[in-house]
Design a protein around this motif. Structure first.
Motif, PDB file in Angstrom:
ATOM      1  N   ILE A   1     -18.617 -51.965 -58.145  1.00 37.82           N
ATOM      2  CA  ILE A   1     -17.387 -52.703 -58.457  1.00 37.82           C
ATOM      3  C   ILE A   1     -16.462 -52.821 -57.257  1.00 37.82           C
ATOM      4  O   ILE A   1     -15.380 -53.395 -57.360  1.00 37.82           O
ATOM      5  N   GLY A   2     -16.893 -52.294 -56.104  1.00 32.99           N
ATOM      6  CA  GLY A   2     -16.067 -52.401 -54.907  1.00 32.99           C
ATOM      7  C   GLY A   2     -16.452 -51.368 -53.878  1.00 32.99           C
ATOM      8  O   GLY A   2     -17.535 -50.773 -53.943  1.00 32.99           O
ATOM      9  N   ALA A   3     -15.542 -51.157 -52.934  1.00 36.59           N
ATOM     10  CA  ALA A   3     -15.754 -50.165 -51.881  1.00 36.59           C
ATOM     11  C   ALA A   3     -14.411 -49.720 -51.334  1.00 36.59           C
ATOM     12  O   ALA A   3     -13.414 -50.437 -51.418  1.00 36.59           O
ATOM     13  N   VAL A   4     -14.411 -48.527 -50.771  1.00 38.76           N
ATOM     14  CA  VAL A   4     -13.239 -47.976 -50.101  1.00 38.76           C
ATOM     15  C   VAL A   4     -13.603 -47.769 -48.644  1.00 38.76           C
ATOM     16  O   VAL A   4     -14.693 -47.275 -48.336  1.00 38.76           O
ATOM     17  N   GLY A   5     -12.691 -48.114 -47.754  1.00 35.11           N
ATOM     18  CA  GLY A   5     -12.847 -47.824 -46.341  1.00 35.11           C
ATOM     19  C   GLY A   5     -11.717 -46.934 -45.894  1.00 35.11           C
ATOM     20  O   GLY A   5     -10.551 -47.226 -46.171  1.00 35.11           O
ATOM     21  N   VAL A   6     -12.058 -45.835 -45.225  1.00 32.52           N
ATOM     22  CA  VAL A   6     -11.056 -44.910 -44.714  1.00 32.52           C
ATOM     23  C   VAL A   6     -11.319 -44.708 -43.233  1.00 32.52           C
ATOM     24  O   VAL A   6     -12.468 -44.575 -42.810  1.00 32.52           O
ATOM     25  N   THR A   7     -10.248 -44.668 -42.446  1.00 32.59           N
ATOM     26  CA  THR A   7     -10.361 -44.415 -41.022  1.00 32.59           C
ATOM     27  C   THR A   7      -9.162 -43.618 -40.548  1.00 32.59           C
ATOM     28  O   THR A   7      -8.098 -43.670 -41.154  1.00 32.59           O
ATOM     29  N   GLY A   8      -9.360 -42.882 -39.455  1.00 30.71           N
ATOM     30  CA  GLY A   8      -8.260 -42.136 -38.854  1.00 30.71           C
ATOM     31  C   GLY A   8      -8.689 -40.795 -38.306  1.00 30.71           C
ATOM     32  O   GLY A   8      -8.129 -40.302 -37.339  1.00 30.71           O
ATOM     33  N   ASP A   9      -9.690 -40.166 -38.926  1.00 26.96           N
ATOM     34  CA  ASP A   9     -10.170 -38.868 -38.476  1.00 26.96           C
ATOM     35  C   ASP A   9     -11.644 -39.034 -38.113  1.00 26.96           C
ATOM     36  O   ASP A   9     -12.075 -40.143 -37.790  1.00 26.96           O
TER      37      ASP A   9
END
Length: 141
Positions: free
Chosen positions: A111-119
């Motif tokens: 149903i979707g996706a999450v993108g995380v960045t920073g570490d």
């Protein structure tokens, strides 16, 4: 099932909380629906301004290819020509490192996706997964 704005906000809030719990660097989190459209995005104070594109690239690749960005990265290592072709097919909007996590409903539909960045990419993925699970959904890392 679509990702509601309420669920997207929960994912982001809980991913950021996980980042603070783990003492991660400032994170940026994007939630995309199954069509790759942005449902919500937040960038913590102190995160660099270019983080939207990185978070989006992780999530966009995952939802468009139907596999977490970590898997896309492994494919790109094993078959660099295919990895380059994928990037071209999707207009360069793929970031093939961990941190792009698929979201599935309880029936197993993407149903979707999450993108995380920073570490680190692994920490980014852990924060994404924490957010997805807090929203009562299933994450695929």
């Amino acid at each position: 099932m679509a990702i509601s704005l309420r669920k997207a906000r929960t994912i982001i809030r809980k991913a950021l909380e996980k980042g603070r719990e783990l003492d991660l660097k400032p994170l940026s989190v994007v939630v995309l629906d199954a069509g790759g459209h942005v449902q919500a995005f937040e960038r913590e104070d102190g995160a660099s301004p270019g983080r939207f594109q990185i978070a989006h690239g992780k999530a966009h690749g995952a939802v468009m290819f139907g596999a977490p960005s970590s898997v896309i990265g492994e494919i790109a290592k094993e078959r660099p020509h295919f990895g380059a072709a994928l990037s071209g097919v999707y207009g360069g909007q793929i970031v093939p490192v961990p941190g792009g996590v698929l979201i599935k409903d309880k029936k197993g539909a993407i149903i979707g996706a999450v993108g995380v960045t920073g570490d680190t990419s692994e920490n980014d993925a852990a924060a994404a997964l924490a957010g997805i699970e807090a929203a009562g959904l299933v994450g695929v890392v």
